[in-house]
Scaffold this motif. Sequence first.
Motif, PDB file in Angstrom:
ATOM      1  N   LYS A  15      -9.206   7.495  10.720  1.00 23.40           N
ATOM      2  CA  LYS A  15      -8.785   6.798  11.937  1.00 23.40           C
ATOM      3  C   LYS A  15      -8.789   5.289  11.690  1.00 23.40           C
ATOM      4  O   LYS A  15      -7.888   4.566  12.162  1.00 23.40           O
ATOM      5  CB  LYS A  15      -9.723   7.147  13.096  1.00 23.40           C
ATOM      6  N   ASP A  16      -9.764   4.820  10.938  1.00 30.21           N
ATOM      7  CA  ASP A  16      -9.812   3.411  10.551  1.00 30.21           C
ATOM      8  C   ASP A  16      -8.579   3.049   9.730  1.00 30.21           C
ATOM      9  O   ASP A  16      -7.957   2.000   9.946  1.00 30.21           O
ATOM     10  CB  ASP A  16     -11.093   3.156   9.751  1.00 30.21           C
ATOM     11  N   TRP A  17      -8.213   3.920   8.785  1.00 28.31           N
ATOM     12  CA  TRP A  17      -6.989   3.723   7.985  1.00 28.31           C
ATOM     13  C   TRP A  17      -5.769   3.650   8.892  1.00 28.31           C
ATOM     14  O   TRP A  17      -4.935   2.744   8.762  1.00 28.31           O
ATOM     15  CB  TRP A  17      -6.875   4.869   6.988  1.00 28.31           C
ATOM     16  N   GLN A  18      -5.650   4.570   9.831  1.00 24.91           N
ATOM     17  CA  GLN A  18      -4.512   4.586  10.744  1.00 24.91           C
ATOM     18  C   GLN A  18      -4.419   3.288  11.540  1.00 24.91           C
ATOM     19  O   GLN A  18      -3.332   2.734  11.729  1.00 24.91           O
ATOM     20  CB  GLN A  18      -4.633   5.770  11.701  1.00 24.91           C
ATOM     21  N   ASN A  19      -5.548   2.777  11.978  1.00 22.09           N
ATOM     22  CA  ASN A  19      -5.565   1.555  12.786  1.00 22.09           C
ATOM     23  C   ASN A  19      -5.231   0.312  11.972  1.00 22.09           C
ATOM     24  O   ASN A  19      -4.705  -0.672  12.509  1.00 22.09           O
ATOM     25  CB  ASN A  19      -6.936   1.372  13.440  1.00 22.09           C
ATOM     26  N   ARG A  20      -5.514   0.329  10.681  1.00 23.51           N
ATOM     27  CA  ARG A  20      -5.355  -0.861   9.862  1.00 23.51           C
ATOM     28  C   ARG A  20      -4.066  -0.901   9.055  1.00 23.51           C
ATOM     29  O   ARG A  20      -3.640  -1.972   8.606  1.00 23.51           O
ATOM     30  CB  ARG A  20      -6.548  -0.989   8.913  1.00 23.51           C
ATOM     31  N   VAL A  21      -3.438   0.269   8.841  1.00 29.90           N
ATOM     32  CA  VAL A  21      -2.306   0.325   7.913  1.00 29.90           C
ATOM     33  C   VAL A  21      -1.148  -0.560   8.375  1.00 29.90           C
ATOM     34  O   VAL A  21      -0.435  -1.147   7.547  1.00 29.90           O
ATOM     35  CB  VAL A  21      -1.848   1.784   7.716  1.00 29.90           C
ATOM     36  N   GLY A  22      -0.971  -0.716   9.669  1.00 34.04           N
ATOM     37  CA  GLY A  22       0.110  -1.556  10.166  1.00 34.04           C
ATOM     38  C   GLY A  22      -0.089  -3.034   9.901  1.00 34.04           C
ATOM     39  O   GLY A  22       0.850  -3.834  10.028  1.00 34.04           O
ATOM     40  N   LYS A  23      -1.314  -3.413   9.525  1.00 27.64           N
ATOM     41  CA  LYS A  23      -1.635  -4.815   9.252  1.00 27.64           C
ATOM     42  C   LYS A  23      -1.679  -5.114   7.756  1.00 27.64           C
ATOM     43  O   LYS A  23      -2.012  -6.228   7.355  1.00 27.64           O
ATOM     44  CB  LYS A  23      -2.983  -5.169   9.879  1.00 27.64           C
ATOM     45  N   ALA A  24      -1.351  -4.139   6.946  1.00 29.46           N
ATOM     46  CA  ALA A  24      -1.432  -4.325   5.493  1.00 29.46           C
ATOM     47  C   ALA A  24      -0.442  -5.378   5.018  1.00 29.46           C
ATOM     48  O   ALA A  24       0.644  -5.535   5.585  1.00 29.46           O
ATOM     49  CB  ALA A  24      -1.148  -3.002   4.788  1.00 29.46           C
ATOM     50  N   LEU A  25      -0.825  -6.099   3.984  1.00 27.61           N
ATOM     51  CA  LEU A  25       0.088  -7.045   3.342  1.00 27.61           C
ATOM     52  C   LEU A  25       1.109  -6.252   2.539  1.00 27.61           C
ATOM     53  O   LEU A  25       0.758  -5.527   1.612  1.00 27.61           O
ATOM     54  CB  LEU A  25      -0.691  -7.986   2.422  1.00 27.61           C
ATOM     55  N   ILE A  26       2.375  -6.362   2.911  1.00 30.64           N
ATOM     56  CA  ILE A  26       3.443  -5.663   2.203  1.00 30.64           C
ATOM     57  C   ILE A  26       4.541  -6.658   1.866  1.00 30.64           C
ATOM     58  O   ILE A  26       5.004  -7.408   2.728  1.00 30.64           O
ATOM     59  CB  ILE A  26       4.027  -4.515   3.051  1.00 30.64           C
ATOM     60  N   THR A  27       4.933  -6.689   0.621  1.00 32.53           N
ATOM     61  CA  THR A  27       6.036  -7.522   0.148  1.00 32.53           C
ATOM     62  C   THR A  27       6.964  -6.635  -0.673  1.00 32.53           C
ATOM     63  O   THR A  27       6.595  -5.519  -1.062  1.00 32.53           O
ATOM     64  CB  THR A  27       5.538  -8.674  -0.742  1.00 32.53           C
ATOM     65  N   PRO A  28       8.171  -7.090  -0.972  1.00 31.93           N
ATOM     66  CA  PRO A  28       9.046  -6.286  -1.836  1.00 31.93           C
ATOM     67  C   PRO A  28       8.413  -5.964  -3.186  1.00 31.93           C
ATOM     68  O   PRO A  28       8.536  -4.847  -3.687  1.00 31.93           O
ATOM     69  CB  PRO A  28      10.290  -7.171  -1.987  1.00 31.93           C
ATOM     70  N   THR A  29       7.720  -6.940  -3.765  1.00 28.93           N
ATOM     71  CA  THR A  29       7.113  -6.677  -5.069  1.00 28.93           C
ATOM     72  C   THR A  29       5.913  -5.746  -4.946  1.00 28.93           C
ATOM     73  O   THR A  29       5.659  -4.942  -5.844  1.00 28.93           O
ATOM     74  CB  THR A  29       6.700  -7.983  -5.767  1.00 28.93           C
ATOM     75  N   SER A  30       5.172  -5.819  -3.842  1.00 26.41           N
ATOM     76  CA  SER A  30       4.055  -4.878  -3.686  1.00 26.41           C
ATOM     77  C   SER A  30       4.571  -3.457  -3.486  1.00 26.41           C
ATOM     78  O   SER A  30       3.945  -2.490  -3.926  1.00 26.41           O
ATOM     79  CB  SER A  30       3.139  -5.289  -2.528  1.00 26.41           C
ATOM     80  N   MET A  31       5.717  -3.320  -2.825  1.00 23.83           N
ATOM     81  CA  MET A  31       6.336  -1.997  -2.701  1.00 23.83           C
ATOM     82  C   MET A  31       6.715  -1.453  -4.081  1.00 23.83           C
ATOM     83  O   MET A  31       6.455  -0.285  -4.393  1.00 23.83           O
ATOM     84  CB  MET A  31       7.580  -2.084  -1.818  1.00 23.83           C
ATOM     85  N   ALA A  32       7.329  -2.310  -4.886  1.00 24.39           N
ATOM     86  CA  ALA A  32       7.754  -1.882  -6.220  1.00 24.39           C
ATOM     87  C   ALA A  32       6.552  -1.568  -7.108  1.00 24.39           C
ATOM     88  O   ALA A  32       6.526  -0.540  -7.802  1.00 24.39           O
ATOM     89  CB  ALA A  32       8.612  -2.964  -6.861  1.00 24.39           C
ATOM     90  N   ASN A  33       5.552  -2.435  -7.086  1.00 21.95           N
ATOM     91  CA  ASN A  33       4.361  -2.185  -7.891  1.00 21.95           C
ATOM     92  C   ASN A  33       3.613  -0.956  -7.397  1.00 21.95           C
ATOM     93  O   ASN A  33       3.034  -0.205  -8.191  1.00 21.95           O
ATOM     94  CB  ASN A  33       3.446  -3.413  -7.863  1.00 21.95           C
TER      95      ASN A  33
END
Length: 386
Positions: A252-270
């Motif tokens: 539940k903690d993961w669900q609440n926090r995942v929307g706030k994760a740092l995501i960039t195009p390079t982090s998606m690729a990596n």
Amino acid sequence: MRAVRLTAATAVATVAALTAVTGCTEKSDSKDKGSDAVKVTATDDSCKVSATSFPAGHVKLAVENKGSKVTEVYVLFPDDRIVTERENIAPGTKANITAEIKAGDYEIACKPGMTGKGIRQKVKATGGKAAAKRDPRLDKAVAEYRTYTQAQADETLPKVKKFTDAIRKGDVEAAKKAYADSRIGWERTEPVAESFGDIDPKVDVREDGLEDGQDPKTDWTGWHRLEKSLWKDGKIGSREKELATLLDKDLKDWQNRVGKALITPTSMANGAKELLDEVATGKVTGEEEAYSHTDLVDFKANVEGAEKAYDLLKPVATENDAALTKELDRQFAALNKLLDEYREDKKSYDFTSYDKVGEADRKELSDAVNALAEPLSKLAAAVVVK
């Protein structure tokens, strides 16, 4: 699943597999190793960086493992959140990492043996608060990927509750049936979950991944602890019921926090490359689901998550490197076709129990993963605006 401590028996096999995945990186990516790259030299007891200050934006790390142990390299925020990482860098190999890094203070960490907090060097990205130049289509890709990761978390919680409810009722067979399905959303988006640093060790660590000083009887929690009870011990006690409720809470903690994760195009690729590394070092070896043997379910979910990130980045990557995306299309198709041989139909997640997959077939799966992982390691560089 965070990379685990290697036993002597598995170390040789793992290094061989990782060399297959990363060994060709040195030659094929050499064109990216210019003077603008920050060189990271890892040994068994050191982590040297060529520059402790560098311009913010698209940063290249040229990593070389000169030690005798498999290592990992991370760029970390001061609070240990992960900016970017590359796991499973075999001894004697090199790896290039392209990451989007904003101005600020960070640490570069090398983790020989893939355990502990690592050997760290403080670094600074300079140049004010200006973000790296980005194609507007990549902003759309990031937004869509963020929606995807949140949806995976949202869809996972009810599946987990079905699993944990069965444990609380003491129903071993019902819990077994719900186990693999409860993990699919997590496995598809694992790099995002791991970026927080503190959730993965609670929910997805294996017994051999516990840190020195941790007691499996009291400190081991999450899916794999319950997996062992269900398949090896064949019973559910009061401790397992407590752990089921704790798993609900942590996810539940993961669900609440995942929307706030740092995501960039390079982090998606990596992250897509990380998912293939997870397959190479855990699923193909059969070590991830040592008791349930549901490795192929995790395997497929990892591939699906990697392919989702790739598909969103593909329009820009194709303009920058059409040959790369053509090869990635071919290798994703080949790997998916091979995985389909181990399930009844393409919509089913009823895969063959992995203990029934012979050594020759495991090698065929491993070779297909390696064939995809090598070009996938170049995706981050291909989404950087030229």
